[in-house]
Design an enzyme around this catalytic site. Structure first.
Site, short mmCIF file in Angstrom:
data_model
loop_
_atom_site.label_atom_id
_atom_site.label_comp_id
_atom_site.label_asym_id
_atom_site.label_seq_id
_atom_site.Cartn_x
_atom_site.Cartn_y
_atom_site.Cartn_z
N ARG A 41 0.85 -1.20 0.00
CA ARG A 41 0.00 0.00 0.00
C ARG A 41 0.88 1.25 0.00
O ARG A 41 1.97 1.24 0.58
CB ARG A 41 -0.93 0.01 1.21
CG ARG A 41 -1.94 -1.15 1.20
CD ARG A 41 -2.78 -1.17 2.46
NE ARG A 41 -3.75 -2.28 2.43
CZ ARG A 41 -3.49 -3.52 2.83
NH1 ARG A 41 -2.28 -3.81 3.31
NH2 ARG A 41 -4.41 -4.46 2.75
N LYS B 261 -2.43 -2.24 7.58
CA LYS B 261 -3.87 -2.05 7.71
C LYS B 261 -4.49 -3.13 8.59
O LYS B 261 -5.37 -2.86 9.40
CB LYS B 261 -4.51 -2.07 6.32
CG LYS B 261 -6.02 -1.85 6.32
CD LYS B 261 -6.55 -1.83 4.90
CE LYS B 261 -8.07 -1.58 4.90
NZ LYS B 261 -8.61 -1.55 3.53
N HIS C 229 -2.09 3.32 -5.50
CA HIS C 229 -2.72 2.13 -4.93
C HIS C 229 -3.07 1.12 -6.02
O HIS C 229 -3.20 -0.07 -5.75
CB HIS C 229 -3.99 2.55 -4.17
CG HIS C 229 -4.40 1.59 -3.11
ND1 HIS C 229 -4.94 0.36 -3.38
CD2 HIS C 229 -4.33 1.67 -1.75
CE1 HIS C 229 -5.21 -0.27 -2.25
NE2 HIS C 229 -4.85 0.50 -1.25
N ARG D 231 -1.45 -2.45 -6.80
CA ARG D 231 -1.89 -3.68 -6.14
C ARG D 231 -2.90 -4.43 -7.00
O ARG D 231 -2.84 -5.65 -7.13
CB ARG D 231 -2.48 -3.34 -4.76
CG ARG D 231 -1.44 -2.83 -3.78
CD ARG D 231 -2.04 -2.22 -2.53
NE ARG D 231 -2.95 -3.11 -1.83
CZ ARG D 231 -2.58 -4.12 -1.05
NH1 ARG D 231 -1.28 -4.38 -0.91
NH2 ARG D 231 -3.46 -4.86 -0.43
N HIS E 119 -3.56 -9.35 2.34
CA HIS E 119 -4.99 -9.44 2.63
C HIS E 119 -5.18 -10.43 3.76
O HIS E 119 -4.59 -11.51 3.77
CB HIS E 119 -5.76 -9.91 1.39
CG HIS E 119 -5.90 -8.84 0.36
ND1 HIS E 119 -6.21 -9.10 -0.95
CD2 HIS E 119 -5.74 -7.49 0.43
CE1 HIS E 119 -6.26 -7.98 -1.64
NE2 HIS E 119 -5.97 -6.98 -0.81
N TYR F 215 -1.45 -20.77 8.88
CA TYR F 215 -0.91 -21.86 8.07
C TYR F 215 -0.46 -21.35 6.71
O TYR F 215 0.64 -21.65 6.24
CB TYR F 215 -1.98 -22.95 7.90
CG TYR F 215 -1.60 -24.02 6.90
CD1 TYR F 215 -0.67 -25.01 7.24
CD2 TYR F 215 -2.14 -24.04 5.62
CE1 TYR F 215 -0.31 -25.99 6.33
CE2 TYR F 215 -1.78 -25.02 4.71
CZ TYR F 215 -0.87 -26.00 5.06
OH TYR F 215 -0.51 -26.95 4.15
#
Length: 406
Positions: A243, A270, A333, A336, A360, A370
């Protein structure tokens, strides 16, 4: 015998204070300096007490009697009127100290700053407080109800700031929960307002999604003349697709040159989780070049006029505009979305590896933990593949996805 106004006016000061009684415990204390003070004498719990009512003529005879009558009724109800007055004054004083603005400022400056949240996050919280202050800033937290909060948020909504209104509601909710923990309010009146505000349409950042046009952008960056730190930020951003705020606030101490990893602390992310970014050979070379044009400590991308602050949040987008790319074509941005789209379209990488590279979050905490470990090796290979692919597009040699060295 009760007093009358004319005789009160005729009371002259003497060398010592003296009293003139009215009735029902009310009397006037005349002091040597000429002041005439109303006082009420009563007994509570077997103890004689005195309660001042103010000075004559500011407090008239009629008003003094009304206050006496209210105090006598309070005593009859088993309540000490003097203690009740002190409690009310304390409540007023506490209310002034516990207004929304005061508690919200405390929440930001003590809790948020204390937790080490990113400066951009703190700046946004202060902005939310600034927006809410005109409507509710001076009101005690415990006096605010859902209708008052909704009215304040609806004012923002009426200006067309739908997303801002929702974020202000969320910020307010955190302030009320903080206030409840401190004992200055009982509940969060915004909790029931989640469905009361208009849901804004999802915002999509403008991004280039066509390989050929992405190649044009990369060549435009190469030819762009600007401040060296800005130029290198523009060159690095497409490769690592973090970001913009995470990029701008990057610190040299977070870079592990030997392992080729940039570890971004949770406070700057974030999702409030530490994020590791594998660095390709190209990115490492760009960072070495960047280090040579900065002081090599503190911010990786410092502002033009000072090393003590990061690059402005508008710098990269302003650079795109100067290169001829409109705000509807490309944003900082947007890198991304560019990476997400083209990496998924390549069919070479697991979707979870791409999502993890974009930092994310995963709603399933166990699955998320995991995946972070399981896809690291794939993310390292993907980072190098992506940089090689960008070089290919920049040279204009091909727009087809390359095969990956799996």
């Amino acid at each position: 015998m009760s007093l009358n106004v004319q005789e009160i006016k005729g009371f002259l000061p003497e060398s010592k204070p003296y009293k003139r009684y009215d009735s029902g415990g009310l009397y006037l204390l005349v002091k040597p300096n000429g002041s005439k003070l109303w006082q009420f004498k009563y007994r509570f719990g077997g103890i004689e007490k005195k309660m001042p009512f103010g000075a004559f003529p500011e407090i008239s005879l009629a008003e003094a009697r009304r206050r006496r009558d209210r105090a006598r009724t309070t005593v009859a109800d088993g309540i000490d009127p003097m203690r009740e007055r002190k409690r009310e004054k304390a409540k007023i004083r506490l209310g002034a100290e516990n207004t929304f603005a005061v508690v919200a400022s405390s929440y930001i400056e003590h809790k948020m700053v204390g937790e080490g949240l990113a400066e951009a996050t703190l700046k946004k919280a202060r902005w939310f407080l600034e927006l809410l202050t005109p409507a509710i800033g001076n009101m005690p937290l415990d006096d605010l109800d859902p209708q008052m909060m909704l009215a304040a948020l609806k004012k923002l909504e009426a200006r067309g700031n739908l997303e801002t209104a929702k974020k202000c509601r969320s910020f307010s909710s955190r302030v009320f929960r903080y206030g409840a923990a401190l004992g200055v309010c009982q509940s969060d009146p915004t909790a029931i307002l989640q469905g009361a505000l208009i849901t804004p349409k999802a915002r999509h950042y403008a991004a280039i999604l066509e390989p050929e046009k992405l190649g044009q952008l990369l060549r435009a960056i190469d030819d762009f003349e600007c401040y060296p730190v800005t130029k290198l930020a523009l060159k690095i951003a497409p490769h690592i697709f973090v970001r913009p705020g995470e990029l701008r606030h990057g610190d040299w101490s977070e870079l592990d040159w030997e392992k080729a990893i940039w570890t971004i602390p949770a406070g700057k992310m974030k999702a409030r989780r530490t994020h590791a970014v594998p660095l390709s050979r190209q990115v490492l070379e760009l960072f070495r070049e960047l280090q040579s044009v900065t002081i090599g400590t503190g911010y990786m991308f410092p502002a033009f006029h000072t090393w003590k602050r990061p690059m402005s949040e508008n710098t990269l987008n302003a650079s795109f505009r100067r290169m001829g790319f409109t705000k509807d074509e490309m944003t900082a941005h947007g890198f991304r979305s560019t990476a997400s789209t083209l990496l998924n379209e390549s069919g070479l990488w697991h979707p979870d590896a791409i999502e993890r590279a974009l930092a994310h979050g995963d709603s399933n905490a166990i699955r998320g933990a995991y995946n972070r470990g399981h896809y690291w090796d794939e993310r390292v290979r993907m980072a190098q593949w992506w940089s090689d692919y960008l070089d290919l597009l920049r040279r204009g040699e091909s727009t087809a996805p390359m095969k990956a060295d799996l």
